[in-house]
Design a protein around this motif. Sequence first.
Motif, PDB file in Angstrom:
ATOM      1  N   LYS A 189       6.719  -3.510   9.435  1.00 33.84           N
ATOM      2  CA  LYS A 189       5.704  -3.612   8.712  1.00 33.84           C
ATOM      3  C   LYS A 189       4.171  -3.553   9.219  1.00 33.84           C
ATOM      4  O   LYS A 189       3.217  -4.306   8.910  1.00 33.84           O
ATOM      5  N   LYS A 190       4.526  -2.724  10.264  1.00 32.73           N
ATOM      6  CA  LYS A 190       3.037  -2.499  10.989  1.00 32.73           C
ATOM      7  C   LYS A 190       2.002  -1.762  10.371  1.00 32.73           C
ATOM      8  O   LYS A 190       2.265  -1.075   9.522  1.00 32.73           O
ATOM      9  N   ILE A 191       0.698  -2.182  10.593  1.00 27.22           N
ATOM     10  CA  ILE A 191      -0.274  -1.507  10.052  1.00 27.22           C
ATOM     11  C   ILE A 191      -0.981  -0.356  10.729  1.00 27.22           C
ATOM     12  O   ILE A 191      -0.983  -0.735  12.091  1.00 27.22           O
ATOM     13  N   PRO A 192      -1.201   0.668  10.335  1.00 27.89           N
ATOM     14  CA  PRO A 192      -1.539   1.880  11.625  1.00 27.89           C
ATOM     15  C   PRO A 192      -2.849   1.505  12.073  1.00 27.89           C
ATOM     16  O   PRO A 192      -3.548   0.697  11.622  1.00 27.89           O
ATOM     17  N   VAL A 193      -3.088   2.116  13.339  1.00 26.69           N
ATOM     18  CA  VAL A 193      -4.479   2.139  13.892  1.00 26.69           C
ATOM     19  C   VAL A 193      -5.357   2.523  12.954  1.00 26.69           C
ATOM     20  O   VAL A 193      -6.686   2.034  13.101  1.00 26.69           O
ATOM     21  N   VAL A 194      -5.280   3.551  12.637  1.00 26.20           N
ATOM     22  CA  VAL A 194      -6.311   4.328  11.716  1.00 26.20           C
ATOM     23  C   VAL A 194      -5.949   4.238  10.213  1.00 26.20           C
ATOM     24  O   VAL A 194      -5.075   4.886   9.816  1.00 26.20           O
ATOM     25  N   LEU A 195      -6.817   3.386   9.528  1.00 23.32           N
ATOM     26  CA  LEU A 195      -6.563   3.329   7.878  1.00 23.32           C
ATOM     27  C   LEU A 195      -7.351   4.406   7.549  1.00 23.32           C
ATOM     28  O   LEU A 195      -8.325   4.914   7.588  1.00 23.32           O
ATOM     29  N   PRO A 196      -6.849   4.591   5.894  1.00 20.41           N
ATOM     30  CA  PRO A 196      -7.623   5.778   5.337  1.00 20.41           C
ATOM     31  C   PRO A 196      -9.141   5.128   4.844  1.00 20.41           C
ATOM     32  O   PRO A 196      -9.240   3.912   4.883  1.00 20.41           O
ATOM     33  N   GLU A 197      -9.874   6.044   4.689  1.00 18.59           N
ATOM     34  CA  GLU A 197     -11.248   5.692   4.281  1.00 18.59           C
ATOM     35  C   GLU A 197     -11.337   4.628   3.342  1.00 18.59           C
ATOM     36  O   GLU A 197     -12.298   3.697   3.554  1.00 18.59           O
ATOM     37  N   HIS A 198     -10.798   4.605   2.377  1.00 17.52           N
ATOM     38  CA  HIS A 198     -10.978   3.750   1.059  1.00 17.52           C
ATOM     39  C   HIS A 198     -10.481   2.502   1.481  1.00 17.52           C
ATOM     40  O   HIS A 198     -10.618   1.482   0.745  1.00 17.52           O
ATOM     41  N   PHE A 199      -9.434   2.198   2.581  1.00 15.99           N
ATOM     42  CA  PHE A 199      -9.120   0.986   3.109  1.00 15.99           C
ATOM     43  C   PHE A 199     -10.063   0.349   3.916  1.00 15.99           C
ATOM     44  O   PHE A 199      -9.905  -0.955   3.966  1.00 15.99           O
ATOM     45  N   LYS A 270       0.045  -0.548   2.056  1.00 21.04           N
ATOM     46  CA  LYS A 270      -0.369   0.592   1.325  1.00 21.04           C
ATOM     47  C   LYS A 270      -1.141   0.298   0.056  1.00 21.04           C
ATOM     48  O   LYS A 270      -1.877   1.018  -0.659  1.00 21.04           O
ATOM     49  N   ASP A 271      -0.966  -1.018  -0.433  1.00 22.00           N
ATOM     50  CA  ASP A 271      -1.859  -1.454  -1.551  1.00 22.00           C
ATOM     51  C   ASP A 271      -3.236  -1.884  -1.280  1.00 22.00           C
ATOM     52  O   ASP A 271      -3.948  -2.461  -2.083  1.00 22.00           O
ATOM     53  N   GLY A 272      -3.512  -1.795   0.143  1.00 20.61           N
ATOM     54  CA  GLY A 272      -4.637  -2.527   0.403  1.00 20.61           C
ATOM     55  C   GLY A 272      -4.878  -3.931   0.610  1.00 20.61           C
ATOM     56  O   GLY A 272      -6.031  -4.386   0.543  1.00 20.61           O
ATOM     57  N   ILE A 273      -3.744  -4.673   0.770  1.00 17.29           N
ATOM     58  CA  ILE A 273      -3.751  -5.937   0.838  1.00 17.29           C
ATOM     59  C   ILE A 273      -2.851  -6.237   1.808  1.00 17.29           C
ATOM     60  O   ILE A 273      -1.615  -5.838   2.336  1.00 17.29           O
ATOM     61  N   HIS A 274      -3.373  -7.554   2.554  1.00 20.48           N
ATOM     62  CA  HIS A 274      -2.634  -8.156   3.722  1.00 20.48           C
ATOM     63  C   HIS A 274      -2.080  -9.356   3.246  1.00 20.48           C
ATOM     64  O   HIS A 274      -3.046 -10.329   2.817  1.00 20.48           O
ATOM     65  N   ALA A 330      -1.952  -9.459  14.518  1.00 18.64           N
ATOM     66  CA  ALA A 330      -0.615  -9.635  14.998  1.00 18.64           C
ATOM     67  C   ALA A 330       0.318  -8.115  14.462  1.00 18.64           C
ATOM     68  O   ALA A 330       1.323  -7.866  14.891  1.00 18.64           O
ATOM     69  N   LEU A 331      -0.117  -7.560  13.190  1.00 21.25           N
ATOM     70  CA  LEU A 331       0.609  -6.627  12.371  1.00 21.25           C
ATOM     71  C   LEU A 331       0.001  -5.444  12.568  1.00 21.25           C
ATOM     72  O   LEU A 331       0.527  -4.441  12.003  1.00 21.25           O
ATOM     73  N   THR A 332      -0.942  -5.333  13.257  1.00 17.41           N
ATOM     74  CA  THR A 332      -1.706  -4.036  13.483  1.00 17.41           C
ATOM     75  C   THR A 332      -1.350  -3.391  14.766  1.00 17.41           C
ATOM     76  O   THR A 332      -1.337  -3.966  15.637  1.00 17.41           O
ATOM     77  N   GLU A 333      -1.125  -2.024  14.632  1.00 14.27           N
ATOM     78  CA  GLU A 333      -0.959  -1.178  15.775  1.00 14.27           C
ATOM     79  C   GLU A 333      -2.232  -1.103  16.474  1.00 14.27           C
ATOM     80  O   GLU A 333      -3.220  -0.576  15.985  1.00 14.27           O
ATOM     81  N   HIS A 334      -2.289  -1.477  17.620  1.00 15.24           N
ATOM     82  CA  HIS A 334      -3.503  -1.470  18.406  1.00 15.24           C
ATOM     83  C   HIS A 334      -3.575  -0.280  19.592  1.00 15.24           C
ATOM     84  O   HIS A 334      -2.541  -0.227  20.398  1.00 15.24           O
ATOM     85  N   ASN A 335      -4.496   0.976  19.555  1.00 14.67           N
ATOM     86  CA  ASN A 335      -4.166   2.043  20.431  1.00 14.67           C
ATOM     87  C   ASN A 335      -5.258   1.725  21.728  1.00 14.67           C
ATOM     88  O   ASN A 335      -6.439   1.670  21.671  1.00 14.67           O
ATOM     89  N   TYR A 336      -4.629   1.299  22.916  1.00 17.91           N
ATOM     90  CA  TYR A 336      -5.050   1.036  23.900  1.00 17.91           C
ATOM     91  C   TYR A 336      -5.347   2.146  24.826  1.00 17.91           C
ATOM     92  O   TYR A 336      -4.487   2.614  25.453  1.00 17.91           O
TER      93      TYR A 336
END
Length: 476
Positions: A189-199, A270-274, A330-336
Motif C-alpha cells: 500500500k505504498k504511496i508513490p513519490v509523485v502524486l497527481p496534481e489534484h491530490f 487512489k481515492d485521495g484519502i489516507h 511511513a507509507l510514502t515512497e521517498h526518492n533520496y
Amino acid sequence: MELAWRSGLKAYKCIHLKSITYCSSYASTTVLGEDTLTEMVKSRWFGQDKKKVCLDLQSLANSNHVPLSVYCKTGVPQSVKYISIYEPTVSYYSRLGRVIVSYDTKKNSWHCPCHRTKKSCIHKYIAKWHLFQTQRELFRKVRSTEEVEVLTSAGDENTDDGADLGDIMYPPKDDQKLKVMVQYILKNKKIPVVLPEHFRLPSVEMEYPRHLIPEEIMCQHCPGNVLLSDPILITQKAKILTSSRIIHDVSTYCKSCHQCGSYFRYQEWKDGIHNFNDRILLDLPLCISIRNMLQVHTAISRVVEYLERTTGVKFPSADVIMHGYLHFEALTEHNYQYSCVNCGDHPPVVIMDLHKKGAFHLSVSDLSPPPEDFNGQTDMHSFWEALSVERIGRGFVTSQQLNPFTVPPSFNFWAPWIGPKTCRSNHVLNTEFQKVRPPKPTEASEITVTEDRLREELYKQKAKTQFIRFSIFNSH
C-alpha cells in the motif's frame, strides 16, 4: 368473535373482517424458491438445519393451501418492511394463523411477536428468505466492531446459531496476525513519490466516498483463490480531515479470511484519502500541506491551530494528527537523490545540521548496555523499516504503550539514514556505545562527624558571618 358465536351472534364480524371492505388492492403471493435458500446457506446467512425448517414450513403451508409469506405494502413508516408469515399453531401472538415480521431498514432491527428479545426464530428466517429473493439490495452482510452495536445488514443479527460472523476481533489481538497485517500494508500500500496534481493541491469541490471498503477480493496470504468475507463494518462515525472542512459520518470496512484469519482494511490512496486508524482519515492535500509546513519549521500544533481558525471547526488533537501524518510518511515512497556538486554521489563526509525538535531527554542509565560482541555495525535498512512498522502499527492501537512494534532507543539497534546513492551498503557504524563511561566505584555511604569537630568548624567562621544558632539534641 368466538365469544359472539357462543352467544348466538353468527353474523358478527371482527375488526379484521370489517377492514376488508376498505381494502383497495390484493397482496400478491410470492413463491419462494429453494435455490434462493441454498444461496443464502452458501453465503452463511444461516445453516443447513435452518434451511430444512424453512422448507418444512413451506411444505406445510402448501398442503394447507395458504401462502407461506406475503409482503405487506401498508404500514408506516415506509422504511419498515412488513412480511406476513404463516404460523400453523394458534397462540397469543398468532390468533389468525399469521405472524407479522417487521424489518426496520434504518435501525436494521428485526421484530417478531413470538419473541420479545432479539433472538431469531423461524418467522424471521422466512422473512429474510422472502426479502433476499425480492429485495436483494437490503442484504450487504456487514457487522460493526464498535462497542455500541450497529447492524447495517438485513440478515446480520445477534443470534445464537452459526449464521452470523461471530465475534469480530478487529484489530486482531494476536501480535502475529497484527504483524502480518502491518507487513502487508507496508509492502503493498505504498504511496508513490509523485502524486497527481489534484491530490497535491487542496480543493473545496473534491468529493470523497462515504463507504470505504477494501478492494481485495481474494486472500493475499493463502495459496489458491480463497475468497474473503463480505465487508465488515468497523465504524459509521469516521472523519475525513481536509484543509477546508471535516467530513463526518464516514463508514470504514474491513474483510477477513475464514481460512487464515487475516484481516484486510481500507488503505487506498487512489481515492485521495489516507487511512490512519479507521476512524481518523486525512486527505492527501492535507498531508502534503503538513509536510510543507514542517519543512519551513512550523510545528504541527500551530498547523492545527491554523486549520481550526480557518475552518471554524474543532479538529482532533495535534498529537493524533501528528501520528496520522507520520503514518502517511511511513507509507510514502521517498526518492533520496542526494548528490554533491563537487564530490558526486559519494562524498567523503556528509554533515547534517541539528534539528532541535528531534531531540529528546533520555538518561544514559535508561539504556541497556550492548552485547559484548557488538562491534558497532548496524543494519540501517532494517532499523528504519522497523520504525516504519512502528508508525503503521500505531494506527491499530489506542496508545504508543500498547504498540507491539515499538522500537526503544538502544546502542546496538540505532542508525542514521543515508541515501542509497550515498552509502556503500546498508551497514553503518554506530560508535555511541564507546562514549559511555564505566560506572564509578561506590563511595562511602556514611561519613561520621563528631560534635567536637562540628563545633570547631563553627568557631573558625569569620567575624562578618552572622550568628548561627546551632542546637544539639541529645539522644535522651
